[in-house]
Design an enzyme around this catalytic site. Sequence first.
Site, PDB file in Angstrom:
ATOM      1  N   GLU A  84      54.541   3.131  10.900  1.00 23.04           N
ATOM      2  CA  GLU A  84      54.107   3.521  10.060  1.00 23.04           C
ATOM      3  C   GLU A  84      54.161   3.153   8.879  1.00 23.04           C
ATOM      4  O   GLU A  84      54.273   2.169   7.759  1.00 23.04           O
ATOM      5  CB  GLU A  84      54.402   5.194   9.866  1.00 23.04           C
ATOM      6  CG  GLU A  84      56.398   5.001   9.650  1.00 23.04           C
ATOM      7  CD  GLU A  84      56.592   6.551  10.139  1.00 23.04           C
ATOM      8  OE1 GLU A  84      55.792   7.183  10.645  1.00 23.04           O
ATOM      9  OE2 GLU A  84      56.983   6.677   8.640  1.00 23.04           O
ATOM     10  N   LYS A  85      52.669   3.777   7.538  1.00 19.19           N
ATOM     11  CA  LYS A  85      52.816   2.833   6.412  1.00 19.19           C
ATOM     12  C   LYS A  85      54.011   3.019   5.675  1.00 19.19           C
ATOM     13  O   LYS A  85      54.878   4.001   5.591  1.00 19.19           O
ATOM     14  CB  LYS A  85      51.606   4.045   5.392  1.00 19.19           C
ATOM     15  CG  LYS A  85      51.273   3.153   4.152  1.00 19.19           C
ATOM     16  CD  LYS A  85      50.371   2.676   4.153  1.00 19.19           C
ATOM     17  CE  LYS A  85      50.036   1.790   2.600  1.00 19.19           C
ATOM     18  NZ  LYS A  85      49.987   0.814   2.775  1.00 19.19           N
ATOM     19  N   HIS A 124      62.293  12.752  -0.833  1.00 16.40           N
ATOM     20  CA  HIS A 124      62.994  13.563   0.789  1.00 16.40           C
ATOM     21  C   HIS A 124      62.828  14.986   0.749  1.00 16.40           C
ATOM     22  O   HIS A 124      63.639  14.972   0.097  1.00 16.40           O
ATOM     23  CB  HIS A 124      64.535  12.812   1.488  1.00 16.40           C
ATOM     24  CG  HIS A 124      64.376  13.222   2.709  1.00 16.40           C
ATOM     25  ND1 HIS A 124      64.620  12.751   3.745  1.00 16.40           N
ATOM     26  CD2 HIS A 124      64.875  14.697   3.244  1.00 16.40           C
ATOM     27  CE1 HIS A 124      64.860  13.656   5.162  1.00 16.40           C
ATOM     28  NE2 HIS A 124      65.376  14.523   4.682  1.00 16.40           N
ATOM     29  N   LYS A 179      72.052  10.597   3.352  1.00 12.86           N
ATOM     30  CA  LYS A 179      71.951  11.268   2.753  1.00 12.86           C
ATOM     31  C   LYS A 179      73.648  11.794   1.859  1.00 12.86           C
ATOM     32  O   LYS A 179      74.271  11.216   2.583  1.00 12.86           O
ATOM     33  CB  LYS A 179      71.553  13.296   2.257  1.00 12.86           C
ATOM     34  CG  LYS A 179      70.288  12.690   2.891  1.00 12.86           C
ATOM     35  CD  LYS A 179      69.828  14.529   4.248  1.00 12.86           C
ATOM     36  CE  LYS A 179      68.759  14.432   4.942  1.00 12.86           C
ATOM     37  NZ  LYS A 179      68.529  15.305   5.526  1.00 12.86           N
ATOM     38  N   GLU A 211      59.555  13.775  10.330  1.00 15.05           N
ATOM     39  CA  GLU A 211      60.549  14.156  11.829  1.00 15.05           C
ATOM     40  C   GLU A 211      61.345  15.938  11.747  1.00 15.05           C
ATOM     41  O   GLU A 211      61.160  16.203  10.049  1.00 15.05           O
ATOM     42  CB  GLU A 211      61.973  12.926  12.286  1.00 15.05           C
ATOM     43  CG  GLU A 211      63.325  13.799  11.488  1.00 15.05           C
ATOM     44  CD  GLU A 211      64.498  12.719  12.057  1.00 15.05           C
ATOM     45  OE1 GLU A 211      64.330  12.482  13.413  1.00 15.05           O
ATOM     46  OE2 GLU A 211      65.323  12.245  10.730  1.00 15.05           O
ATOM     47  N   ARG A 257      68.038  21.577  15.233  1.00 17.18           N
ATOM     48  CA  ARG A 257      69.427  21.864  14.237  1.00 17.18           C
ATOM     49  C   ARG A 257      70.022  22.766  13.241  1.00 17.18           C
ATOM     50  O   ARG A 257      69.096  22.127  12.195  1.00 17.18           O
ATOM     51  CB  ARG A 257      71.206  21.169  15.201  1.00 17.18           C
ATOM     52  CG  ARG A 257      70.225  19.129  14.116  1.00 17.18           C
ATOM     53  CD  ARG A 257      71.595  18.431  14.701  1.00 17.18           C
ATOM     54  NE  ARG A 257      71.005  17.091  13.700  1.00 17.18           N
ATOM     55  CZ  ARG A 257      70.700  16.849  12.617  1.00 17.18           C
ATOM     56  NH1 ARG A 257      71.546  17.793  11.481  1.00 17.18           N
ATOM     57  NH2 ARG A 257      70.449  15.524  12.007  1.00 17.18           N
ATOM     58  N   VAL A 288      73.827  19.591   8.336  1.00 17.02           N
ATOM     59  CA  VAL A 288      74.594  19.250   7.144  1.00 17.02           C
ATOM     60  C   VAL A 288      74.235  19.841   6.105  1.00 17.02           C
ATOM     61  O   VAL A 288      75.493  20.744   5.573  1.00 17.02           O
ATOM     62  CB  VAL A 288      75.115  17.658   6.618  1.00 17.02           C
ATOM     63  CG1 VAL A 288      75.870  17.889   5.832  1.00 17.02           C
ATOM     64  CG2 VAL A 288      74.882  16.878   7.955  1.00 17.02           C
TER      65      VAL A 288
HETATM   66  P1  ADP Z   1      66.061   8.038  11.506  1.00 20.17           P
HETATM   67  O1  ADP Z   1      65.736  10.040  11.775  1.00 20.17           O
HETATM   68  O2  ADP Z   1      66.559   7.130  11.320  1.00 20.17           O
HETATM   69  O3  ADP Z   1      66.871   9.183   9.894  1.00 20.17           O
HETATM   70  P2  ADP Z   1      63.876   9.121   9.240  1.00 20.17           P
HETATM   71  O4  ADP Z   1      62.394   8.467  10.180  1.00 20.17           O
HETATM   72  O5  ADP Z   1      64.306  10.412   9.199  1.00 20.17           O
HETATM   73  O6  ADP Z   1      65.010   8.303  10.072  1.00 20.17           O
HETATM   74  O7  ADP Z   1      63.891   8.445   8.461  1.00 20.17           O
HETATM   75  C1  ADP Z   1      65.136   8.239   7.079  1.00 20.17           C
HETATM   76  C2  ADP Z   1      64.683   8.155   5.966  1.00 20.17           C
HETATM   77  O8  ADP Z   1      64.222   6.131   6.057  1.00 20.17           O
HETATM   78  C3  ADP Z   1      64.209   8.632   5.687  1.00 20.17           C
HETATM   79  O9  ADP Z   1      64.526   9.876   4.553  1.00 20.17           O
HETATM   80  C4  ADP Z   1      63.617   8.058   3.917  1.00 20.17           C
HETATM   81  O10 ADP Z   1      64.168   8.048   3.074  1.00 20.17           O
HETATM   82  C5  ADP Z   1      63.042   6.600   4.541  1.00 20.17           C
HETATM   83  N1  ADP Z   1      62.098   6.172   5.250  1.00 20.17           N
HETATM   84  C6  ADP Z   1      61.521   6.907   7.011  1.00 20.17           C
HETATM   85  N2  ADP Z   1      60.023   6.690   6.474  1.00 20.17           N
HETATM   86  C7  ADP Z   1      59.650   6.182   5.617  1.00 20.17           C
HETATM   87  C8  ADP Z   1      58.160   5.526   4.979  1.00 20.17           C
HETATM   88  N3  ADP Z   1      57.331   5.650   6.016  1.00 20.17           N
HETATM   89  N4  ADP Z   1      58.232   5.071   4.046  1.00 20.17           N
HETATM   90  C9  ADP Z   1      58.600   5.101   3.322  1.00 20.17           C
HETATM   91  N5  ADP Z   1      60.634   5.663   3.782  1.00 20.17           N
HETATM   92  C10 ADP Z   1      60.445   5.984   4.906  1.00 20.17           C
END
Ligand code: ADP
Length: 510
Positions: free
Chosen positions: A201-202, A209, A238, A289, A293, A296
């Site tokens: 993804e981009k 967040h 976080k 995503e 559940r 935290v």
């Molecule tokens: P995981 O399920 O492994 O925690 P996530 O998809 O929820 O992965 O992404 C975790 C973190 O990574 C996000 O909170 C953000 O900080 C960063 N992140 C994820 N996707 C992107 C994106 N496309 N661009 C910039 N940062 C991203």
Amino acid sequence: MSLKRVLVANRGEIAVRIIRACHEEGLAAVAVYSEPDRLAPHVRDADAAVLIGPAPSADSYLNIHKLIAAAKDTGCQAVHPGYGFLSERAAFAEACKDAGLTFVGPPAAAIKAMGDKTEARRRMQAAGVPVVPGTTTPLRDPVEARTEAKRLGYPVLLKAAAGGGGKGMRLVANDREVEAAFAAARREAQKAFGDGAVYVEKYLERPRHIEIQILADHRGRVVALGERECSIQRRHQKLIEESPSVAVSPALRRRLSEAATAAAGAVGYVSAGTIEFLLTPGGEFYFLEMNTRIQVEHPVTELVYGVDLVREQLRIAGGQAMRVHVAAGSGGQLHPRGHAIECRITAEDPFNDFLPATGVLEYLRVPSGPGIRWDGGVEAGNDVTLFYDPLLAKLLAWGETREVAIQRMRRALSELVIVGLPTSQPFHLRVMDDAEFLKGDIDIGYLERAGGRVLAAPSGPGLERAVAVAAAILADEQKGRTVGPSDGRTARSASPWVLEGRRLGLRDVE
Ligand code: ADP
């Protein structure tokens, strides 16, 4: 079906939190514990406790068979998984159902749909929820990865379809890096999740967040409880969360809430859940995503919306209606009151790259007073090991405004005394004084930029270290002299410590 007894399939602060909710709902709570956790607060607070195995999670908190047996043996009708461990394993939800137990969470099918990120992205697109531009099927090979990356424009992120905890994620800046990053992401994903599927993804620049809390019941009602701002992260974990976000206007909150309720509806969601989004500086948001559940950081929402999310989960699981009331014409939304902040108090050394710390918690002074909430899972005398998550407790502050919440958090952090091992406490104190944070000028890159200011080691040994050394010596002297209660629980011998702490001037600890 009416619930009477709930097995709490977790440990630490979330187990204590769930036990409290059970008791307030008039339900009995059964704890499970591993050998090193026998003196933990969740074991003492429960109405019954079952030893399920040795320290390694695979032999205790992750062992489905032992957990189901513990629930059946103690006459439970339901199982609350908390967060982490088995909470997002569809197989656990299914095993509970097969054993005639109510899983306090969504149906297994919803966990499965959201657990596969590419499938989740397809479902969200179909439901009209914006997703980060990228692929919705796994990439076949590095050639396809390169083609897709070019189409999106660099930088891009390679991500594990079965992802979680930032594992299997690789930032790719140009064509030349694709091949190695693709191989590394696949390898890491295979190792962590037993599934090497990777998509692209981009990579968004400086997003925040932002996540929306939802509650859904068996009657098809879905309610959004506003946003949490979770941009202060370290390696995608976080550290500080707040609600509301300074970047979210009422109009944007409404759009985010509509997207979140559509997302939950698209997978037939029931119970508490969180839809995570990335919000760009330009105000566009994209589905990241869904966490199927309790999270935290759920208490920040509880403080500003006046809802007990865990009690609602228990009510929904028992087939009751939600207690949440939403005004007519509000589009299924509740309205926030005031501002709440959460600091995660972890056993990690912030001045040494957040290296996990272990040892005996020699002394603990918990802050209290106006607007303060402490959700803790440990007490003095507990041994902190490397077997489990380093989260010791969550410190929350509520105020009428963000400014008041920050003032209270600062005050509470300086009341907090933890002796025996380094924690994230001094890091949080610095952030509460940081100009960028105070302005609310944050995004997921905050810590990278502010690290020089908030993570620089304090100069000189400092009072903190002197106190820790003195306390350790005292603890040694104390050993052998402390007589525990006859039932083998921890002795509550705080008073000499309190006096000693005062003599040492503990209140000046940073
Ligand atoms: P995981 O399920 O492994 O925690 P996530 O998809 O929820 O992965 O992404 C975790 C973190 O990574 C996000 O909170 C953000 O900080 C960063 N992140 C994820 N996707 C992107 C994106 N496309 N661009 C910039 N940062 C991203």
